[in-house]
Design a protein around this motif. Structure first.
Motif: not given
Ligand code: RTP
Ligand code: MG
Length: 141
Positions: A42-43, A58-71
């Motif tokens: 995911l982009s 508050p966790f949105f940025k981390d959530l997006v970072g994690f969901m884009t960390s790999g396939p």
């Protein structure tokens, strides 16, 4: 019970653990059928749009970072009561609170990297399935 469709995502942590097959096996053993599937990296735009309901959290940025960390593996599951059944199989959001034998209890270590996503209502299932799949990519069985 009504036949429903729900969106499931096997998240980057579970893909990295090579647990795709074991997780899909749990869905199938519970009577849910995979009627669409694809692997995606995911982009930020795709992940942020998918989790738009949490944009102000508050966790949105981390959530997006994690969901884009790999396939990830994105699937549509179909079956009786599929939305609630999938949520039961997943277990609580925080794996430390997830019931024994659930996917999150067995495959996840933290609330941020918690192995799977599942739609939480008929309205979110409809939106989330359409977010990732065109109707011609879904194969009723
Ligand atoms: P999901 O949407 O991924 O299936 O998870 P969920 O319904 O069980 O939980 P939800 O409230 O929708 O939250 C989405 C994801 O955000 C992360 N989260 N972190 N630190 C926190 O308090 C917190 N709360 C939620 C989790 O990774 C959760 O899966
Ligand atoms: Mg959710």
């Amino acid at each position: 019970m009504a036949t429903e469709r729900t969106l499931s995502i096997i998240k980057p942590d579970a893909v990295a653990k090579n647990a795709i097959g074991e997780i899909i096996s749990r869905f199938e053993k519970a009577g849910l059928k995979v009627v669409a599937a694809k692997m995606l990296h995911l982009s930020e735009e795709q992940a942020g749009g998918f989790y738009a309901e949490h944009k102000e959290r508050p966790f949105f940025k981390d959530l997006v970072g994690f969901m884009t960390s790999g396939p990830v593996v994105v699937q549509v599951l179909e079956g009786d009561d599929a939305i609630a059944k999938n949520r039961d199989l997943m277990g609580a959001t925080n794996p430390k609170e997830a019931a024994p034998g659930t996917i999150r209890a067995d495959f996840a270590e933290t609330i941020d990297a918690n192995a799977v996503h599942g739609s939480d209502s008929p309205a979110s299932a409809e939106r989330e399935v359409a977010y990732f799949f065109n109707s011609d990519e879904i194969c009723p069985r």
